[in-house]
Each structure stands twice: as C-alpha cells, then as structure tokens.
Design an enzyme around this catalytic site. Structure first.
Site, PDB file in Angstrom:
ATOM      1  N   LYS A 184      72.326  42.466  -8.017  1.00 46.58           N
ATOM      2  CA  LYS A 184      72.473  42.942  -6.629  1.00 46.58           C
ATOM      3  C   LYS A 184      71.093  43.118  -6.017  1.00 46.58           C
ATOM      4  O   LYS A 184      70.557  44.226  -5.931  1.00 46.58           O
ATOM      5  CB  LYS A 184      73.297  44.236  -6.594  1.00 46.58           C
ATOM      6  N   GLU A 220      81.704  32.630  -4.958  1.00 49.17           N
ATOM      7  CA  GLU A 220      82.217  33.856  -4.362  1.00 49.17           C
ATOM      8  C   GLU A 220      82.189  33.796  -2.850  1.00 49.17           C
ATOM      9  O   GLU A 220      81.770  32.821  -2.254  1.00 49.17           O
ATOM     10  CB  GLU A 220      81.556  35.106  -4.922  1.00 49.17           C
TER      11      GLU A 220
HETATM   12  C1  LIG Z   1      78.331  44.123  -4.150  1.00 47.86           C
HETATM   13  C2  LIG Z   1      78.791  42.709  -4.202  1.00 47.86           C
HETATM   14  C3  LIG Z   1      80.133  42.379  -4.519  1.00 47.86           C
HETATM   15  C4  LIG Z   1      81.213  43.410  -4.701  1.00 47.86           C
HETATM   16  O1  LIG Z   1      81.021  44.250  -5.785  1.00 47.86           O
HETATM   17  P1  LIG Z   1      81.841  45.622  -5.882  1.00 47.86           P
HETATM   18  O2  LIG Z   1      81.274  46.277  -7.078  1.00 47.86           O
HETATM   19  O3  LIG Z   1      83.266  45.278  -6.039  1.00 47.86           O
HETATM   20  O4  LIG Z   1      81.589  46.348  -4.613  1.00 47.86           O
HETATM   21  C5  LIG Z   1      80.453  41.032  -4.610  1.00 47.86           C
HETATM   22  N1  LIG Z   1      79.541  40.064  -4.389  1.00 47.86           N
HETATM   23  C6  LIG Z   1      78.269  40.334  -4.064  1.00 47.86           C
HETATM   24  C7  LIG Z   1      77.322  39.224  -3.829  1.00 47.86           C
HETATM   25  C8  LIG Z   1      77.856  41.668  -3.970  1.00 47.86           C
HETATM   26  O5  LIG Z   1      76.577  41.935  -3.655  1.00 47.86           O
END
Ligand SMILES: *Cc1c(COP(=O)(O)O)cnc(C)c1O
Length: 340
Positions: A184, A220
């Site tokens: 992240k 995604e």
């Molecule tokens: C934060 C995020 C998610 C979702 O993650 P959660 O833990 O379910 O909130 C999905 N994809 C990306 C690229 C993210 O940064």
C-alpha cells in the site's frame, strides 16, 4: 456527540477532528506516542518521502455498534500489512503492538466523531508512515514518522447499494510486473490517477486493470479488489501485483462459512462472459456491485447485472460483513476490537 455534524450526509472527504497521534523512529528505535492537535507536519526539505516516495499508508474503520460500543474492524491485519509495505520499500516496520495502541488511542481521543449507530457513517482511520531523514542520494531514510489521523466519513453509497459500470483500458497499468502492487504505497495511487480520471470522464466508476505482464488476466479494480460469482463459486484473481484486500479476505471467509466455494486463481477477460455477479471490494464500500464491464479495446460489453440490482450472494456477503462491524450478529472470527 457533535451536534453540528450531519451524520447522514457526510462525504468521503476530510473533516477535522480533535487529535492525531504520532511516533518517530530515530536512533534505531521507535519513541513515545505523541498526541497532537496540529493538522500539519513539519518536514525537512530533503525528506525521502518528498523526493523518492518513501510513503505507505493503511485504511480501516471504526463503527458505533447496536450496543453503543465502538468496534474497529480487523486492525491486526492492517498492522501486518503495514509491516509488509514497509519492508517492501525499505522503511522501518512498526511493531504490531504499537500500531494497535495508536489506533485505539486515536479513536478514543476522537470518540465524539464516531458516528451514531444507524447513520451509515463511520470513523475512517488513516495510518501513514513517511521517510523523514534528509537525504539527496537515493537511499532509504534512517528516520521515520508514523502517524494516524481519523475523520468521519459518510455511507459509501449515497444513492443506495446499486451497481455501477467499470471498464478495461489496456493503455494503462497501475503497477509493474514485479513492482510495488502488493504494497500500500502512495506512489501506486499517483500512477493510477490518469487512468482513473479517464474512466470517470467516460462515465465509469473504476478501471478494471489487467495483469501488467500479459494483459490476459484480471488484476484489480482501481483501489479495490475484484470478485465475481460464477456458477455459485466465489472467484477472485490470484496475482502478485494486487494489494491483498482485508475486505476480500473477510468476504472469502464469510463465503466459506455460508458453504460457498472460494477460488483464488487466474481469471481471463473472456471468463467475464460467464459470471453472474461481480463487485469491487475494499474498506470504503465493502462491496461495490458491478453492473457492466466494458472492454474499451475490443468493444465487448459484459453485462453482469441483468436487472440493475446487486446479485443475491454479493448482497448477502455485504450485509453479513456490515452486521459484524455493527455488532448486530456474532463476531465468530474475533474480527472486531471493542474500544468501549
Ligand atoms: C487498500 C486497497 C484495497 C482494499 O483493501 P482493504 O483492506 O479491503 O481496504 C484494494 N486495492 C488497493 C490497490 C488498495 O490500495
């Protein structure tokens, strides 16, 4: 309770709260937790986060339950993921215990901003870590700042839990093969802004990215994972370039609890012709149902929701996860940390 806030009409923006919490890593160790009332951060002009993107973050939520207690959803998972992100771009991992202590403290100090039960709103918790040492050479920082801000956010679906359309655009990648997609990292978001805005201009809620290497498999859905229901099976992409969503992980567990088979595997674009339901899943919305997926390169349109409504399995999973977060049903897996 803050009388001036209109809980039912909050947006997903930023509303100032009373406090944020901070902790510095200096001289090889994490220091004491500091409580701040300032909304600003003082950074060195040569801090690595400013020049070379040494920045990672997390996102989680706290809810006021049916019993009036505050529940924070799966904070241990966020703590671990933050550590993975830190290791990924050579930042200092924050100990899980420190993360827990700081999240709870940030929520407790801003308790008056936790929206009431039934409002559909929640307290969004945003942890962030920055490389702060002055360095012009390309090297990881020696010093780090970890901090948490919280802000109340409205229900994700202003117009209700309804499907939206998404698109495939092969001219854009969010991340590189063997890149930073599984962490992240703020930079991944910077890299996705052009594609996201382009999709919005064309009337889509998000881009469904394909794997950056072969452009063959689904990856995604912007800042959310992708899941679909095919012949009663929960399918979601297995990929090294997607962020492991805690919401997706939770929904997979709930699906299994309901006797629904779960498959994490490669999903080809062609397979979209055979799915019965789909959603973008993440903390912000839990599950944002997909109506139609348009492949803008081939011109194919995959109509997922034939009647304009979310699918039955997606709806059941969405409602179950929400009910756990609000203390309406038993938290069988121990996912919630109760604050008071
Ligand atoms: C934060 C995020 C998610 C979702 O993650 P959660 O833990 O379910 O909130 C999905 N994809 C990306 C690229 C993210 O940064």
């Amino acid at each position: 309770m803050d009388k001036e806030l209109d809980w039912g009409n909050l947006s997903f923006g930023y509303i100032p709260t009373d406090y944020n919490v901070r902790c510095y890593f200096r001289d090889g160790k994490w220091g004491e937790i500091e409580v701040s009332q300032s909304e600003e951060v003082n950074l060195h002009i040569a801090a690595t986060c400013l020049h070379y993107g040494q920045e990672i973050f997390e996102g989680l939520k706290a809810f006021r339950g049916k019993d009036g207690k505050i529940r924070i959803f799966r904070l241990e998972e966020n703590a671990r993921r933050l550590q993975e992100s830190a290791k990924g771009i050579l930042m200092e991992p924050l100990p899980e215990e420190k993360f827990r202590e700081m999240v709870v403290k940030a929520v407790e100090l801003n308790e008056r901003f936790v929206p009431p039960y039934g409002s559909g709103a929640s307290l969004y918790i945003r942890p962030i870590e920055l490389g702060i040492s002055a360095q012009v050479g390309v090297k990881p920082a020696k010093e780090y700042l970890f901090m948490i801000l919280v802000t109340p956010v409205g229900p994700y679906f202003k117009t209700g839990f309804k499907p939206t359309n998404i698109c495939i655009m092969r001219q854009y990648d969010r991340v590189a093969p063997n890149g930073t997609g599984m962490w992240k990292v703020g930079g991944n978001y910077a890299a996705s802004l052009t594609a996201g805005e382009h999709a919005h201009e064309l009337g889509y809620s998000a881009v469904l990215y394909l794997d950056p290497k072969e452009k063959k498999y689904l990856d995604e859905c912007g800042p959310a994972n992708f899941m679909a229901i095919k012949n009663g099976v929960y399918i979601t992409p297995a990929s090294d370039s997607i962020l492991p969503s805690i919401t997706n992980k939770s929904l997979m567990q709930l699906a299994e609890d309901m006797g629904i088979k779960v498959e994490r595997r490669h999903i080809t674009v062609d397979e979209l012709a055979d799915i019965d339901e789909a959603a973008a899943v993440g903390t912000a919305a839990v599950a944002s149902p997909v109506g139609e997926i348009d492949d803008l390169d081939t011109g194919k349109k995959y109509v997922v929701s034939k009647n304009g409504e979310p699918g039955p399995i997606t709806t059941r999973l969405y409602e179950t996860l929400n009910a756990i977060r609000l203390g309406e049903i038993e938290d069988r897996h121990g996912w919630c940390t109760i604050v008071e």
